[in-house]
Design a protein around this motif. Structure first.
Motif, PDB file in Angstrom:
ATOM      1  N   THR A  92       0.799  -1.230   0.000  1.00 48.64           N
ATOM      2  CA  THR A  92       0.000   0.000   0.000  1.00 48.64           C
ATOM      3  C   THR A  92       0.829   1.276   0.000  1.00 48.64           C
ATOM      4  N   GLU A  93       2.143   1.182   0.039  1.00 51.52           N
ATOM      5  CA  GLU A  93       2.975   2.381   0.042  1.00 51.52           C
ATOM      6  C   GLU A  93       4.329   2.092  -0.596  1.00 51.52           C
ATOM      7  N   GLN A  94       4.824   3.078  -1.326  1.00 48.88           N
ATOM      8  CA  GLN A  94       6.169   3.003  -1.891  1.00 48.88           C
ATOM      9  C   GLN A  94       6.751   4.398  -1.925  1.00 48.88           C
ATOM     10  N   THR A  95       8.035   4.493  -1.640  1.00 45.88           N
ATOM     11  CA  THR A  95       8.722   5.779  -1.689  1.00 45.88           C
ATOM     12  C   THR A  95       9.993   5.640  -2.510  1.00 45.88           C
ATOM     13  N   CYS A  96      10.461   6.753  -3.024  1.00 42.92           N
ATOM     14  CA  CYS A  96      11.738   6.763  -3.737  1.00 42.92           C
ATOM     15  C   CYS A  96      12.349   8.149  -3.669  1.00 42.92           C
ATOM     16  N   TRP A  97      13.655   8.197  -3.883  1.00 40.29           N
ATOM     17  CA  TRP A  97      14.406   9.443  -3.981  1.00 40.29           C
ATOM     18  C   TRP A  97      14.820   9.625  -5.426  1.00 40.29           C
ATOM     19  N   LEU A  98      14.663  10.832  -5.935  1.00 40.10           N
ATOM     20  CA  LEU A  98      15.023  11.136  -7.316  1.00 40.10           C
ATOM     21  C   LEU A  98      15.944  12.349  -7.356  1.00 40.10           C
ATOM     22  N   PRO A  99      16.886  12.372  -8.282  1.00 41.39           N
ATOM     23  CA  PRO A  99      17.713  13.569  -8.438  1.00 41.39           C
ATOM     24  C   PRO A  99      16.922  14.675  -9.126  1.00 41.39           C
ATOM     25  N   PRO A 141      19.464  23.872  -3.690  1.00 42.53           N
ATOM     26  CA  PRO A 141      20.681  23.410  -4.368  1.00 42.53           C
ATOM     27  C   PRO A 141      20.382  22.224  -5.280  1.00 42.53           C
ATOM     28  N   HIS A 142      21.063  22.173  -6.409  1.00 50.21           N
ATOM     29  CA  HIS A 142      20.790  21.122  -7.392  1.00 50.21           C
ATOM     30  C   HIS A 142      21.147  19.724  -6.897  1.00 50.21           C
ATOM     31  N   ASP A 143      21.951  19.634  -5.851  1.00 49.92           N
ATOM     32  CA  ASP A 143      22.288  18.308  -5.344  1.00 49.92           C
ATOM     33  C   ASP A 143      21.236  17.777  -4.369  1.00 49.92           C
ATOM     34  N   ARG A 144      20.225  18.575  -4.049  1.00 52.55           N
ATOM     35  CA  ARG A 144      19.145  18.117  -3.167  1.00 52.55           C
ATOM     36  C   ARG A 144      18.243  17.157  -3.928  1.00 52.55           C
ATOM     37  N   LEU A 145      17.883  16.073  -3.287  1.00 50.28           N
ATOM     38  CA  LEU A 145      17.033  15.077  -3.922  1.00 50.28           C
ATOM     39  C   LEU A 145      15.563  15.414  -3.727  1.00 50.28           C
ATOM     40  N   ILE A 146      14.742  14.818  -4.563  1.00 49.65           N
ATOM     41  CA  ILE A 146      13.282  14.921  -4.469  1.00 49.65           C
ATOM     42  C   ILE A 146      12.782  13.593  -3.911  1.00 49.65           C
ATOM     43  N   PHE A 147      11.938  13.663  -2.899  1.00 48.36           N
ATOM     44  CA  PHE A 147      11.371  12.468  -2.280  1.00 48.36           C
ATOM     45  C   PHE A 147       9.938  12.312  -2.791  1.00 48.36           C
ATOM     46  N   VAL A 148       9.604  11.108  -3.241  1.00 43.55           N
ATOM     47  CA  VAL A 148       8.267  10.836  -3.773  1.00 43.55           C
ATOM     48  C   VAL A 148       7.653   9.688  -2.980  1.00 43.55           C
ATOM     49  N   ARG A 149       6.386   9.858  -2.598  1.00 43.15           N
ATOM     50  CA  ARG A 149       5.663   8.811  -1.863  1.00 43.15           C
ATOM     51  C   ARG A 149       4.344   8.529  -2.566  1.00 43.15           C
ATOM     52  N   PHE A 150       4.063   7.242  -2.723  1.00 36.24           N
ATOM     53  CA  PHE A 150       2.772   6.779  -3.242  1.00 36.24           C
ATOM     54  C   PHE A 150       2.095   5.988  -2.141  1.00 36.24           C
ATOM     55  N   GLN A 151       0.827   6.249  -1.902  1.00 39.09           N
ATOM     56  CA  GLN A 151       0.031   5.478  -0.941  1.00 39.09           C
ATOM     57  C   GLN A 151      -1.294   5.134  -1.595  1.00 39.09           C
ATOM     58  N   LEU A 152      -1.710   3.884  -1.419  1.00 40.78           N
ATOM     59  CA  LEU A 152      -2.984   3.438  -1.965  1.00 40.78           C
ATOM     60  C   LEU A 152      -3.883   3.021  -0.811  1.00 40.78           C
ATOM     61  N   SER A 153      -5.016   3.721  -0.684  1.00 41.02           N
ATOM     62  CA  SER A 153      -5.960   3.398   0.387  1.00 41.02           C
ATOM     63  C   SER A 153      -6.901   2.297  -0.086  1.00 41.02           C
ATOM     64  N   PRO A 154      -7.614   1.666   0.831  1.00 44.97           N
ATOM     65  CA  PRO A 154      -8.500   0.554   0.453  1.00 44.97           C
ATOM     66  C   PRO A 154      -9.648   0.939  -0.469  1.00 44.97           C
ATOM     67  N   ASP A 155     -10.018   2.227  -0.564  1.00 43.79           N
ATOM     68  CA  ASP A 155     -11.232   2.591  -1.309  1.00 43.79           C
ATOM     69  C   ASP A 155     -11.163   2.573  -2.834  1.00 43.79           C
ATOM     70  N   PRO A 156     -10.265   2.456  -3.656  1.00 42.45           N
ATOM     71  CA  PRO A 156      -8.841   2.774  -3.610  1.00 42.45           C
ATOM     72  C   PRO A 156      -8.580   4.189  -4.124  1.00 42.45           C
TER      73      PRO A 156
END
Length: 145
Positions: A10-17, A65-80
């Motif tokens: 139900t959840e996934q995260t990642c870091w992106l440049p 700063p350009h070296d800062r990463l972007i954090f992305v989170r996906f969450q899927l609820s039951p409804d969905p």
């Protein structure tokens, strides 16, 4: 390129440049996350468009700063309902343009798309006071409309 963290059903995260290829990587991360779910076909197209727009905004508009990463989170609820969050190191909230982009403009429609296609969206400060995250919800009913 992305570093996937904590995958669960139900959840996934990642870091992106902060890189021009990151919107594509975010779309792929979303596909990998949603495809095992039965509701994927209803929310994936809209979800891909919106995560791409939010990551693009974080790359192009975040004053960090350009070296800062972007954090992305996906969450899927039951409804969905799919929740997408895109975190960056800039504390300034995004704003919709006062006037719509003209037909010749190559930019300026991202947040308008988010407003029109998401069931909800918003912006919140990050814990610790550095940066913000922009979030949106995509539901099967709204995606089908």
């Amino acid at each position: 390129m992305p570093e996937t963290v904590s995958p669960t059903p139900t959840e996934q995260t990642c870091w992106l440049p902060r890189h021009q290829k990151s919107p594509r990587a975010a779309r792929q991360e979303l596909r990998d996350f949603l495809l095992p779910h039965p509701s994927a076909e209803f929310i994936l197209p809209t979800g891909e468009l919106l995560v791409s727009e939010l990551v693009t905004n974080a790359i192009q508009h975040a004053r960090a700063p350009h070296d800062r990463l972007i954090f992305v989170r996906f969450q899927l609820s039951p409804d969905p309902t799919l929740r997408i969050e895109v975190h960056d190191a800039d504390s300034e909230k995004p704003t919709l343009r006062d006037a719509p982009a003209s037909a010749s403009d190559e930019a300026g429609r991202g947040l308008l798309l988010v407003q029109e296609l998401a069931t909800q969206w918003g912006c919140c400060p990050r814990k610790g006071g550095i940066g913000k995250f922009v979030w949106c919800h995509v539901s099967p009913e709204a995606a089908a409309a």
